[in-house]
Write an enzyme that holds these catalytic residues in place. Structure first.
Site, mmCIF file in Angstrom:
data_model
loop_
_atom_site.group_PDB
_atom_site.id
_atom_site.type_symbol
_atom_site.label_atom_id
_atom_site.label_comp_id
_atom_site.label_asym_id
_atom_site.label_seq_id
_atom_site.Cartn_x
_atom_site.Cartn_y
_atom_site.Cartn_z
ATOM 1 C CE LYS A 21 34.410 34.101 50.396
ATOM 2 N NZ LYS A 21 33.008 33.769 50.737
ATOM 3 C CE1 TYR A 32 31.056 31.956 42.582
ATOM 4 C CE2 TYR A 32 32.343 32.760 44.658
ATOM 5 C CZ TYR A 32 31.171 32.887 43.754
ATOM 6 O OH TYR A 32 30.027 33.769 44.091
ATOM 7 C CG ASP A 55 39.428 36.349 44.316
ATOM 8 O OD1 ASP A 55 39.428 36.432 45.438
ATOM 9 O OD2 ASP A 55 38.498 35.983 43.725
ATOM 10 C CE1 TYR A 70 25.599 30.770 43.570
ATOM 11 C CE2 TYR A 70 26.051 30.478 46.088
ATOM 12 C CZ TYR A 70 26.210 31.204 44.647
ATOM 13 O OH TYR A 70 27.135 32.142 44.746
HETATM 14 C C1 LIG Z 1 37.648 33.775 45.927
HETATM 15 C C2 LIG Z 1 36.425 34.417 45.805
HETATM 16 N N1 LIG Z 1 36.242 35.571 45.267
HETATM 17 C C3 LIG Z 1 35.154 36.257 45.309
HETATM 18 C C4 LIG Z 1 34.264 35.796 46.139
HETATM 19 C C5 LIG Z 1 32.728 36.656 46.118
HETATM 20 O O1 LIG Z 1 33.027 37.357 47.273
HETATM 21 P P1 LIG Z 1 31.395 37.983 48.117
HETATM 22 O O2 LIG Z 1 30.695 36.738 48.194
HETATM 23 O O3 LIG Z 1 31.768 38.510 49.088
HETATM 24 O O4 LIG Z 1 30.818 38.852 46.797
HETATM 25 C C6 LIG Z 1 34.274 34.627 46.622
HETATM 26 C C7 LIG Z 1 33.109 34.244 47.584
HETATM 27 O O5 LIG Z 1 32.915 32.974 47.749
HETATM 28 C C8 LIG Z 1 35.525 33.938 46.736
HETATM 29 O O6 LIG Z 1 35.567 32.794 47.334
#
Ligand SMILES: Cc1ncc(COP(=O)(O)O)c(C=O)c1O
Length: 427
Positions: free
Chosen positions: A276, A146, A247, A18
């Site tokens: 994560k 996100y 998610d 970014y």
């Molecule tokens: C809720 C959520 N989903 C998906 C992702 C994407 O994960 P990655 O960065 O491991 O591709 C993130 C990353 O910040 C996230 O916070």
């Protein structure tokens, strides 16, 4: 190369997230990390307030995680997952099964959060395709979300922060409802879900799934919302033959005060993404988890699920994940997260009164200070480093999500740094 030249090389050739490809924001050179401290090349120790983007829940250089990876390395670091399996993957899924609702019993191990979201969306689309309802191929979500930076994931990110306008010729257009207005503890009112319900009912024949970050919307705005919203979403999905995808890539593994945020509404989705903190921030690993209904649907008439990353089920990452989960469940993590929450409330809430602050909110080990205007990231980052803390704001948001092992005096240094810098007004 001396440190100055290393940084010069980095600036000229290594892209960071970014930021400009030719005039990037400055980066600092980290040389080691231990516990909650990140050490820079100039010898400065920074208290970590970010857990490396929700991941390093046990801090850095953890002996149990180090040991697990070293031991696995002595057997093998990677083998393909097509036609082969291994104990680290099997042990990891056994452990995860103990933490998740029993309905979620089919695990797909993949490389990153974004990829796990792609897989979740593919599962939903392939399910309806195989059930003879191929028209159901779109997704409904809420604004301020996100879900990652790959194309399908991006299509369900907030259209503004996800920069949909740049990619409009290639992004699939999805359905967006208003972001929930009901705070985490707010009394439920059916009006809160009217917009979502209206869009769902109008477009249900096109919608394969609803995808949401339960309870906490992370990088799209750091907003918390009511568990009742999720209960109602579950009911609406059930009534209208739509799958629910959670998610939990950011919320998983204790961050909100529960092992998984789905425990607040006690709602079980058909598909769930984790990543994560799955490996305690050690290695890139994620999983898309689903249930028998979806697995049977996709597999009907000899259907096969069309995905298979090269590094699927990487044994080193699985070993790190096993050690991380065992470390977590063997620790008083609920108390630690509750203590962090209490302290964040006590120390951050007074900031709410400051003129340039629009809101302060805390849930679990997450503290958010929302300002009325965007911060100057370069300036504020430098100031935080001078104060000996690692805090990386974005937009109007200065937020903390420290490793759970942080001590109370260290957390106070993080919160007072935020207070002092906001008070200075020079941000
Ligand atoms: C809720 C959520 N989903 C998906 C992702 C994407 O994960 P990655 O960065 O491991 O591709 C993130 C990353 O910040 C996230 O916070």
């Amino acid at each position: 190369m001396n440190d100055k030249n290393l940084l010069k090389f980095d600036k000229n050739h290594i892209l960071h997230p970014y930021t400009s490809m030719i005039q990037p924001l400055p980066v600092s050179l980290a040389v080691s990390a231990n516990g909650v401290y990140i050490t820079l090349n100039n010898g400065k120790h920074l208290i970590d307030g970010m857990s490396s983007w929700w991941a390093a829940i046990h801090g850095y250089n953890h002996p149990a995680l180090n040991k697990a990876i070293k031991e696995q390395l002595n057997s093998f670091s990677h083998i393909m997952f097509g036609g082969l399996t291994h104990k680290p993957a099997i042990d990891l899924i056994k452990l995860l099964s103990q933490l998740l609702p029993s309905e979620l019993n089919k695990f797909f191990l993949c490389d990153s959060g974004s990829v796990s979201v792609e897989i979740a969306m593919k599962m939903a689309i392939q399910y309806y395709y195989n059930m003879g309802q191929s028209k159901k191929s779109k997704f409904l979500t809420i604004r301020n979300g996100y879900h990652g930076d790959t194309f399908a994931a991006m299509s369900v990110c907030d259209p503004i922060t996800g920069m949909h306008s740049i990619f409009k010729n290639i992004l699939v257009s999805q359905f967006f409802a208003k972001s929930p207005d009901c705070g985490f503890n707010e009394k439920w009112n059916e009006d809160y879900i009217l917009d979502f319900k209206e869009i769902l009912l109008k477009n249900k024949s096109d919608i394969a799934g609803v995808i949401l970050e339960p309870i906490v919307q992370g990088a799209g705005g750091m907003r918390f919302y009511s568990p009742y919203y999720l209960k109602r979403v579950r009911e609406l999905c059930d009534q209208n033959d739509i799958l629910l995808i959670f998610d939990e890539i950011a919320t998983g593994f204790g961050r909100t005060g529960k092992m998984f945020a789905l425990e607040y509404p006690q709602v079980v989705p058909e598909i769930m993404c984790i990543g994560k903190a799955l490996t305690g921030g050690y290695m890139s690993l994620a999983a898309t988890i689903t249930c028998s209904k979806i697995a049977e649907g996709i597999s009907k008439n000899d259907g096969v699920f069309m995905h298979g990353p090269t590094f699927m089920g990487n044994p080193l990452a699985c070993s790190a994940a096993i050690a991380s989960i065992k470390t977590l469940i063997g620790s008083p993590w609920e108390n630690r997260v509750a203590n962090i929450e209490n302290q964040l409330k006590i120390e951050l809430m007074p900031i709410n009164k400051m003129e340039i602050v629009s809101d302060v909110r805390v849930l679990g080990a997450i503290g958010v200070v929302e300002l009325k205007k965007n911060v100057n990231i370069e300036k504020i980052q430098k100031k935080f480093i001078e104060k000996g803390v690692w805090i990386r704001p974005f937009g109007k948001l200065i937020y903390l999500m420290p490793p759970y092992i942080i001590e109370s005096n260290e957390l106070s240094i993080l919160t007072s740094s935020i207070k002092e810098i906001i008070k200075s007004g020079d941000i």
